[in-house]
Design a protein around this motif. Structure first.
Motif, short mmCIF file in Angstrom:
data_model
loop_
_atom_site.label_atom_id
_atom_site.label_comp_id
_atom_site.label_asym_id
_atom_site.label_seq_id
_atom_site.Cartn_x
_atom_site.Cartn_y
_atom_site.Cartn_z
N ASP A 1 -2.04 -3.19 -11.37
CA ASP A 1 -2.38 -3.25 -9.95
C ASP A 1 -1.13 -3.41 -9.09
O ASP A 1 -1.00 -2.77 -8.04
N TYR A 2 -0.22 -4.25 -9.52
CA TYR A 2 0.98 -4.53 -8.73
C TYR A 2 1.89 -3.31 -8.62
O TYR A 2 2.33 -2.95 -7.53
N THR B 1 1.33 -0.12 -9.20
CA THR B 1 0.77 1.15 -8.71
C THR B 1 0.27 1.03 -7.27
O THR B 1 -0.32 1.97 -6.74
N ASP B 2 0.55 -0.09 -6.62
CA ASP B 2 0.10 -0.35 -5.26
C ASP B 2 0.89 0.52 -4.28
O ASP B 2 2.10 0.31 -4.06
N GLU B 3 0.22 1.47 -3.69
CA GLU B 3 0.88 2.41 -2.78
C GLU B 3 1.53 1.72 -1.60
O GLU B 3 2.57 2.17 -1.08
N LYS C 1 3.25 -0.85 -1.51
CA LYS C 1 4.58 -1.38 -1.83
C LYS C 1 5.67 -0.32 -1.72
O LYS C 1 6.86 -0.65 -1.81
N ARG D 1 3.70 4.67 -10.74
CA ARG D 1 2.54 5.46 -10.34
C ARG D 1 2.52 6.81 -11.07
O ARG D 1 1.48 7.28 -11.53
#
Length: 332
Positions: A181-182, A184-186, A188, A205
């Motif tokens: 989750d961390y 691949t967080d767009e 960021k 990603r």
């Protein structure tokens, strides 16, 4: 002979005299052949047994970090240099290995982390995993499972090829959901500090999102594959995990990036590392796990320790010391 001492100068003079006498008695002859310097080392893999399992360590190549004090923080540049010098290590460039474990459990072929892929952000010496696997006689198509300690570039960027195909087309992927989750967080992608964040997010990603359908998230303490148990060790990343591997009553730990350096982060385990998400939490995890491994005499394999990264740690002063395991190069 009591009190006899031979100085270095006397020894050298004696050697020179012998050499001169030899030259008088035995005329020199021209060299019969002149060989060029060899360009290659041995194949970059090493096999070992663990209970009823077989491990093969394959390399993704060396990873140079540059000037040490830029990466190892929370102490002085002079102290870092002193620690390296005292251990006969260079002070101008810290070079880490990338020891990728392939574990044959008897039922499955499990790959722990996948290296840098084709990225050269740390220079041209990384990205050797596919070549090392081939040298070891391991076909990427035979890998049943990829187990990720975390989602940094040198651990997950080898999942996908540049053309969008999968380097390990038949592998299920296991990792912590927190790290997935961390990284691949767009959102960021907009973060500018630390400066490496955008590139790390883009790479994660690229390698993780296309494989969401074959990804399984393990939980802390879960034996998610036979003989392989996850143990949360956060701080280096939010979901960084190590793995306790047990077979036939024997246990070893694959510690990932719990500690990046066999001297700096062992002798002084509270030193911080520049790529840690939470340096204080990372140090807490490091001390907690190393205390356990030392007390229980559990062997480990460390991703970034000197090749092939297998050995034990023991308490030493305020920190620890690494004792490399003897490399067994042939069967008894």
């Amino acid at each position: 002979m009591n009190g006899f001492q031979l100085s270095r100068r006397q020894a050298l003079l004696g050697s020179a005299a012998l050499a001169g006498a030899g030259a008088l008695q035995f005329p020199t002859r021209p060299a019969l052949a002149k060989a060029p310097f060899a360009q290659d080392q041995a194949p970059y893999f090493y096999r070992f047994t663990h209970g009823k399992m077989q491990g093969t360590v394959v390399s993704d190549g060396i990873l140079p970090l540059g000037e040490p004090s830029a990466s190892f923080l929370g102490t002085s540049k002079e102290e870092v240099g002193k620690m390296l010098t005292n251990n006969f290590l260079g002070t101008d460039n810290v070079v880490l290995e990338q020891n990728v474990l392939v574990l044959n459990t008897g039922d499955k072929l499990v790959l722990f982390d996948t290296g840098m892929g084709t990225s050269t952000i740390f220079g041209p010496t990384t990205g050797r995993l596919q070549q090392s696997l081939k040298s070891a006689g391991i076909d990427p198509k035979d890998i049943d499972a990829i187990v990720l300690t975390h989602a940094h570039c040198d651990h997950c960027w080898g999942i996908m090829a540049d053309d969008g195909s999968r380097n390990f087309p038949n592998a299920q992927i296991y990792m912590s959901q927190a790290d997935f989750d961390y990284w691949t967080d767009e959102a960021k992608l907009a973060i500018k500090d630390p400066p490496f964040m955008k590139g790390f997010i883009e790479g994660a990603r690229k390698n993780l999102l296309p494989n969401r359908d074959r990804m399984i998230f393990f939980k802390d303490g879960q034996e998610f594959l036979p003989g392989i148990q996850a143990m949360s060790a956060p701080g280096h990343t939010i979901g960084h995990s190590i793995f306790m591997i047990t077979s036939d009553g024997k246990t070893m730990a694959a510690i990932g990036d719990l500690t990046h350096h066999h001297v700096l982060l062992l002798e002084k385990p509270r030193i911080e590392f520049a790529f840690d998400t939470d340096p204080k939490q990372s140090a807490d995890s490091r001390v907690r796990v190393l205390d356990m491994l030392a007390a229980q005499r559990i062997p480990l394999i460390a991703y970034h320790f000197p090749w092939p990264g297998i050995g034990n740690v023991a308490k030493q002063g305020e920190g620890f010391r690494f004792y490399p395991a003897q490399m067994v190069m042939q069967k008894a």
